[in-house]
Scaffold this motif. Structure first.
Motif, PDB file in Angstrom:
ATOM      1  N   HIS A 166      -4.017  17.087   6.924  1.00 17.53           N
ATOM      2  CA  HIS A 166      -2.223  16.144   6.915  1.00 17.53           C
ATOM      3  C   HIS A 166      -2.211  15.678   5.377  1.00 17.53           C
ATOM      4  O   HIS A 166      -1.050  15.032   4.919  1.00 17.53           O
ATOM      5  CB  HIS A 166      -1.982  15.613   7.844  1.00 17.53           C
ATOM      6  N   PHE A 167      -3.511  15.643   4.457  1.00 16.11           N
ATOM      7  CA  PHE A 167      -3.356  14.807   3.231  1.00 16.11           C
ATOM      8  C   PHE A 167      -2.210  16.067   2.692  1.00 16.11           C
ATOM      9  O   PHE A 167      -2.266  16.629   2.826  1.00 16.11           O
ATOM     10  CB  PHE A 167      -4.310  14.906   3.024  1.00 16.11           C
ATOM     11  N   TYR A 168      -2.168  14.834   1.639  1.00 22.27           N
ATOM     12  CA  TYR A 168      -0.893  15.260   0.306  1.00 22.27           C
ATOM     13  C   TYR A 168      -2.000  16.255  -0.711  1.00 22.27           C
ATOM     14  O   TYR A 168      -2.787  15.988  -1.420  1.00 22.27           O
ATOM     15  CB  TYR A 168      -0.408  14.523  -0.621  1.00 22.27           C
ATOM     16  N   ASP A 169      -2.047  17.641  -0.074  1.00 20.75           N
ATOM     17  CA  ASP A 169      -3.379  18.555  -0.224  1.00 20.75           C
ATOM     18  C   ASP A 169      -3.235  18.886  -2.077  1.00 20.75           C
ATOM     19  O   ASP A 169      -4.485  19.604  -2.685  1.00 20.75           O
ATOM     20  CB  ASP A 169      -3.366  20.311   0.536  1.00 20.75           C
ATOM     21  N   HIS A 170      -1.955  18.270  -2.771  1.00 19.33           N
ATOM     22  CA  HIS A 170      -2.316  18.585  -4.504  1.00 19.33           C
ATOM     23  C   HIS A 170      -2.561  17.937  -4.592  1.00 19.33           C
ATOM     24  O   HIS A 170      -3.212  17.772  -5.959  1.00 19.33           O
ATOM     25  CB  HIS A 170      -0.218  18.670  -4.556  1.00 19.33           C
ATOM     26  N   LEU A 171      -3.278  16.818  -3.901  1.00 23.59           N
ATOM     27  CA  LEU A 171      -4.377  15.806  -4.715  1.00 23.59           C
ATOM     28  C   LEU A 171      -5.573  15.563  -4.305  1.00 23.59           C
ATOM     29  O   LEU A 171      -6.164  16.751  -3.587  1.00 23.59           O
ATOM     30  CB  LEU A 171      -4.339  13.769  -4.515  1.00 23.59           C
TER      31      LEU A 171
ATOM     32  N   PHE B  60      -9.319   7.962  12.652  1.00 25.43           N
ATOM     33  CA  PHE B  60      -8.920   9.942  13.079  1.00 25.43           C
ATOM     34  C   PHE B  60      -9.158  10.608  12.748  1.00 25.43           C
ATOM     35  O   PHE B  60      -8.473  11.542  11.354  1.00 25.43           O
ATOM     36  CB  PHE B  60      -7.383   9.228  13.485  1.00 25.43           C
TER      37      PHE B  60
ATOM     38  N   ASN C 213       2.471   1.797  -3.525  1.00 22.79           N
ATOM     39  CA  ASN C 213       1.189   2.073  -4.538  1.00 22.79           C
ATOM     40  C   ASN C 213       1.465   4.011  -3.735  1.00 22.79           C
ATOM     41  O   ASN C 213       1.367   4.537  -5.455  1.00 22.79           O
ATOM     42  CB  ASN C 213      -0.285   1.232  -3.930  1.00 22.79           C
TER      43      ASN C 213
ATOM     44  N   GLN D 247      -7.854   6.907  -2.973  1.00 21.10           N
ATOM     45  CA  GLN D 247      -6.779   5.651  -3.607  1.00 21.10           C
ATOM     46  C   GLN D 247      -5.349   5.838  -3.305  1.00 21.10           C
ATOM     47  O   GLN D 247      -4.932   4.195  -3.046  1.00 21.10           O
ATOM     48  CB  GLN D 247      -6.151   6.360  -5.283  1.00 21.10           C
ATOM     49  N   ILE D 248      -5.640   6.142  -2.444  1.00 21.30           N
ATOM     50  CA  ILE D 248      -3.888   5.820  -1.736  1.00 21.30           C
ATOM     51  C   ILE D 248      -4.620   5.957   0.000  1.00 21.30           C
ATOM     52  O   ILE D 248      -3.460   4.357   0.375  1.00 21.30           O
ATOM     53  CB  ILE D 248      -3.291   7.376  -0.989  1.00 21.30           C
ATOM     54  N   ILE D 249      -5.915   5.654   0.288  1.00 21.99           N
ATOM     55  CA  ILE D 249      -5.799   5.717   1.647  1.00 21.99           C
ATOM     56  C   ILE D 249      -6.486   4.502   1.741  1.00 21.99           C
ATOM     57  O   ILE D 249      -5.829   3.338   2.106  1.00 21.99           O
ATOM     58  CB  ILE D 249      -6.909   6.482   2.363  1.00 21.99           C
TER      59      ILE D 249
ATOM     60  N   PRO E 188      -6.777   1.673   0.271  1.00 20.99           N
ATOM     61  CA  PRO E 188      -6.426   0.064   0.647  1.00 20.99           C
ATOM     62  C   PRO E 188      -5.554  -0.450   1.658  1.00 20.99           C
ATOM     63  O   PRO E 188      -4.863  -1.743   1.871  1.00 20.99           O
ATOM     64  CB  PRO E 188      -4.690  -0.076  -0.357  1.00 20.99           C
TER      65      PRO E 188
ATOM     66  N   MET F 232      -6.833  10.165  -3.206  1.00 20.55           N
ATOM     67  CA  MET F 232      -5.793  10.708  -1.432  1.00 20.55           C
ATOM     68  C   MET F 232      -7.356   9.625  -1.478  1.00 20.55           C
ATOM     69  O   MET F 232      -6.236   8.649  -0.720  1.00 20.55           O
ATOM     70  CB  MET F 232      -6.830  11.768  -1.269  1.00 20.55           C
TER      71      MET F 232
ATOM     72  N   PHE G 164      -7.783  14.726  12.219  1.00 16.03           N
ATOM     73  CA  PHE G 164      -6.873  15.782  12.665  1.00 16.03           C
ATOM     74  C   PHE G 164      -8.090  17.190  13.422  1.00 16.03           C
ATOM     75  O   PHE G 164      -8.517  17.673  12.098  1.00 16.03           O
ATOM     76  CB  PHE G 164      -5.655  16.018  11.901  1.00 16.03           C
TER      77      PHE G 164
ATOM     78  N   GLN H  25       0.866  -0.818   0.104  1.00 16.63           N
ATOM     79  CA  GLN H  25      -0.381  -0.073  -0.397  1.00 16.63           C
ATOM     80  C   GLN H  25       1.296   1.358   0.282  1.00 16.63           C
ATOM     81  O   GLN H  25       0.475   1.904  -0.789  1.00 16.63           O
ATOM     82  CB  GLN H  25      -0.747   0.184   1.328  1.00 16.63           C
TER      83      GLN H  25
END
Lengths: 217, 287
Positions: free
Chosen positions: B86-91, B80, A6, B98-100, B102, B96, B82, A3
């Motif tokens: 604190h995410f990758y804010d350019h995405l 959680f 990915n 798709q990253i989280i 999985p 985002m 915040f 992950q």
């Protein structure tokens, strides 16, 4: 771990594809105009540059540092977090190495066997990988311990060393190393260099692991 | 009663402040508010629960498992949120997600889409273009889309407009309706907690001042209002905190018998709010 790989892929793909695309485009132009005699240096340099833009920009950049809080809430261990970082950088390194080789093969219109035989091509690429691993062996522990701000400061070290390059080049130690190295072939020296860089990279991983396990974010 | 969260003698020392011997429990299916002034250690405590900050001592048990040995499994069931993104804010939200997604075994695409639609979030715009409220809503979408059994929220309502705040509080009440989900919610906006919390834990100067049912707290503490001339050195001891003004005094107490004995019916007794309790407790410690 998959992950996290990915995640690195999602974050790096844009930059990587862009830079790889540029290499291909320039290669295409050179090939079209039958400019074969351009040397490998430019490709190796491009690969080095692409690698660094991807690594520094995405993997140890400011944005990655800011997102550590979010990453720490995900169901992954700190060990996996560090391990994936080291593996993904190696993966990008290998992909860069392979893609650069493919581009070289196309532009020079040679087959793989010739690339292997062509020592300047191979040695250049191996030297490039070893150098990057040694540099990253220093960059990663600094990044994990103090963050991106200090990684930027770390970049000043090669510049400072360059100021003393003449003194270093004429130093007694370099002379001894040069005298001893002269009895070995270039390939042997590069192979030893590659092993040393791997060992340093592995050692750096354990240092980073220790740092991350102790650290409060 | 089954506890989802147990904090036992947790301590953490910084140069500027410290958490001392923090202990409390959160029963399953309830909402607990973690209150305290800015810098009291609420965020640090939440981060200790998530192993973002390393504790110096004590134990944190979530779902009956120790966070020291089982943190990865525990985090599968925690959502959680915040106080900031604190995410990758350019995405974009979609990227985002798709990253989280999985990372979670129980990720539920249907629920995620439901929340995205409910909050009307633009899925193809970068997160950096979102307002604070929208970022918080996306945070909540993510936290609620993997069937988390414990939702930890660090100042989720800070800086939000009243409508978004109310929506969020309503959502939290919906979430705990099935009694399988528990919420721990740190804030200094105590009016939010008066609306939805079942339990209140008050952290003051690095220590738990109380951890009780909200209704019991509001019953125990009360405001006393009266004329300045009624006060003397002796009867002031019955107050936790006291404030004098031109129109008289008002003070916080939890000793009804003593107040009635000292002042009889010459003073006015009023129910204290959580804000009053925080304010007067803080005032008394300043002296």
């Amino acid at each position: 771990m998959l992950q996290l790989l990915n995640k690195e892929y999602h974050l790096s793909k844009k930059n990587y594809f862009l830079l790889f695309g540029l290499i291909i485009a320039f290669s295409g132009i050179f090939a079209y105009f039958h400019i074969k005699d351009i040397g490998e240096g430019i490709y190796i340099f491009s690969a080095l540059l692409a690698f660094f833009i991807v690594i520094i920009g995405n993997m140890v950049g400011q944005q990655e540092e800011d997102s550590i809080y979010f990453l720490m809430t995900l169901p992954i261990s700190r060990t996996t977090l560090v391990f994936t970082k080291y593996v993904s950088v190696l993966a990008v390194g290998v992909i860069t190495w392979c893609s650069t080789s493919v581009v070289l093969m196309v532009i020079k219109q040679v087959v793989w066997e010739e690339i292997v035989k062509n020592s300047s091509m191979m040695t250049g690429l191996i030297w490039c990988c070893s150098l990057l691993m040694i540099m990253l062996a220093f960059v990663f522990p600094v990044y994990f311990a103090w963050g991106f701000k200090y990684v930027k400061m770390l970049m000043f070290i090669p510049i400072v060393l360059l100021s003393f390059s003449s003194a270093i080049a004429h130093s007694k130690w370099i002379e001894i190393i040069y005298r001893n190295a002269a009895s070995y072939s270039v390939q042997t020296i590069l192979f030893i260099g590659l092993i040393i860089s791997f060992v340093m990279y592995a050692f750096s991983f354990f240092v980073s692991l220790l740092v991350v396990h102790k650290k409060s974010y | 009663m089954e506890n989802v969260l147990e904090i036992k003698n947790v301590s953490k020392k910084y140069a500027a402040f410290q958490l001392n011997d923090i202990s409390f429990k959160l029963p399953k299916g309830y909402i607990m508010g973690l209150i305290g002034i800015n810098g009291a250690g609420k965020s640090t405590l939440l981060k200790i629960m998530m192993d973002i900050v390393k504790k110096d001592g004590g134990d944190v048990t979530i779902f009956g498992k120790n966070t020291k040995t089982d943190m990865v499994n525990i985090k599968q069931d925690i959502g959680f949120v915040f106080d900031d993104s604190h995410f990758y804010d350019h995405l974009t939200c979609q990227q985002m997600k798709q990253i989280i997604a999985p990372f979670y075994k129980n990720w539920d695409e249907g629920i995620y889409q439901e929340y995205i639609d409910r909050f009307n979030l633009p899925v193809n715009k970068p997160i950096k273009t979102f307002s604070k409220g929208m970022k918080m809503q996306f945070n909540i979408c993510i936290a609620l889309s993997h069937h988390a059994k414990l939702i930890l929220m660090d100042e989720p309502t800070a800086g939000l407009d009243p409508i978004v705040r109310r929506e969020l509080l309503k959502l939290l009440q919906e979430v705990v309706m099935d009694e399988e989900v528990s919420v721990l919610f740190s804030t200094h906006v105590t009016t939010d907690l008066e609306k939805i919390a079942d339990y209140i834990t008050f952290i003051h100067q690095g220590q738990v001042l109380f951890c009780k049912e909200k209704d019991a707290i509001l019953e125990e503490y009360f405001l006393v209002k009266g004329d300045d001339s009624l006060l003397d050195e002796e009867n002031q001891k019955a107050f936790i905190g006291l404030e004098k003004s031109r129109v008289g005094f008002q003070g916080l107490s939890n000793n009804r018998e003593e107040i009635l004995f000292q002042f009889g019916d010459e003073v006015l007794l009023e129910q204290a709010t959580l804000e009053d309790i925080m304010y007067f407790t803080n005032q008394s410690n300043k002296k």
